[in-house]
Design an enzyme around this catalytic site. Structure first.
Site: not given
Ligand SMILES: NC(=O)c1ccc[n+]([C@@H]2O[C@H](COP(=O)([O-])OP(=O)(O)OC[C@H]3O[C@@H](n4cnc5c(N)ncnc54)[C@H](OP(=O)(O)O)[C@@H]3O)[C@@H](O)[C@H]2O)c1
Length: 250
Positions: A132, A145
């Site tokens: 990120s 984070y």
């Molecule tokens: N969205 C943004 O703006 C952004 C920006 C920079 C970086 N990121 C990073 O990008 C990555 C993907 O994020 P996203 O935005 O796509 O997030 P999201 O839509 O909130 O999805 C998070 C995913 O992680 C899984 N997860 C969470 N806790 C878990 C656990 N304990 N065990 C197994 N699976 C788990 C969730 O599935 P379940 O809840 O079903 O377990 C879900 O599939 C993350 O690493 C996030 O930090 C996001």
């Protein structure tokens, strides 16, 4: 090289957001994806649409990680699952700090520990870590984070040293704001929370899409075998980090 030169992938957080988009991209490219997440019903939906094999597991539990990957030969590891929280260290709960470290960092290290040796032995592999811009820049986000994402940057670099001499590549994808559920989850995760988060964080702003992130991953995976794309920072055009903040009080 075509993605189909890789046979298998393991994607964490495969049931929504970036993980789902990457799962769809890899499956369409002919790779057998194993998708990990806790919500079995949502995982099943993506599995039905893509042929991904669902693994219901909580990756904050190292024993669950070991059980999830036992016996698997994985060519592509996508460390995507992540959790965040509102606030910062001043109002953090013990649980939220632990959750971020356990999911965002500890799980990544354990998955690399378990799956990278097989890649090295087979002389074929690719690890994609989703970090990120919170790991690179300081802004008003959660301290824990930011810390875990900064660590993922260093893990990504260090893995290259660990596997030098083998055809195993490592790519860090470092996103800015992407339209997913993450902000809604921070607010509680209910449909109302997701709607509130959409209104606050996405409605009036241009965001990167999950398809853009999958496209970045595809670029790294499809690059010639002798090319390691190490770091891709990808932000909305209308988002920039930077600026100095002064508090007028003293
Ligand atoms: N969205 C943004 O703006 C952004 C920006 C920079 C970086 N990121 C990073 O990008 C990555 C993907 O994020 P996203 O935005 O796509 O997030 P999201 O839509 O909130 O999805 C998070 C995913 O992680 C899984 N997860 C969470 N806790 C878990 C656990 N304990 N065990 C197994 N699976 C788990 C969730 O599935 P379940 O809840 O079903 O377990 C879900 O599939 C993350 O690493 C996030 O930090 C996001």
């Amino acid at each position: 090289m075509p993605i189909s030169d890789y046979r298998t992938a393991l994607v964490t957080g495969a049931n929504t957001g970036m993980g789902e988009a990457i799962t769809r991209m890899l499956s369409a490219g002919g790779v057998q994806v194993y998708g990990v997440a806790r919500n079995a019903a949502k995982l099943e939906e993506v599995a039905d649409a893509t042929g991904m094999r669902p693994i219901v597991a909580d990756i904050s539990d190292p024993a669950a990680i070991e059980a999830a990957v036992a016996g698997l030969e994985i060519d592509i590891l996508v460390n995507n699952a992540g959790v965040s929280a509102t606030g910062n260290i001043l109002d953090a709960t013990a649980e939220s700090v632990d959750a971020m470290i356990d999911v965002n960092l500890r799980a990544v290290l354990h998955l690399c520990r378990l799956l990278a040796p097989g890649m090295v032995a087979r002389n074929r592999g690719h690890i994609v870590n989703i970090s990120s811009i919170a790991g690179t820049y300081n802004f008003f986000g959660h301290t824990a984070y930011h810390a875990t994402k900064a660590a993922i940057h260093q893990v990504s670099r260090q893995l290259r040293n660990d596997m030098l001499g083998h055809k195993v590549r490592v790519t860090e994808i470092c996103p800015g704001r992407v339209e997913t559920e993450i902000f809604g989850r921070n607010l509680g995760g209910s449909p109302e929370d997701l709607k509130r988060a959409w209104e606050e964080f996405y409605e009036h702003y241009e965001s990167v899409t999950t398809a853009d992130i999958a496209g970045a991953a595809r670029f790294a995976l499809e690059s010639p075998e002798h090319v390691n794309v190490g770091l891709i920072e990808i932000m909305p055009t209308l988002q920039v980090p930077g600026g100095l903040t002064f508090d007028p009080s003293r």
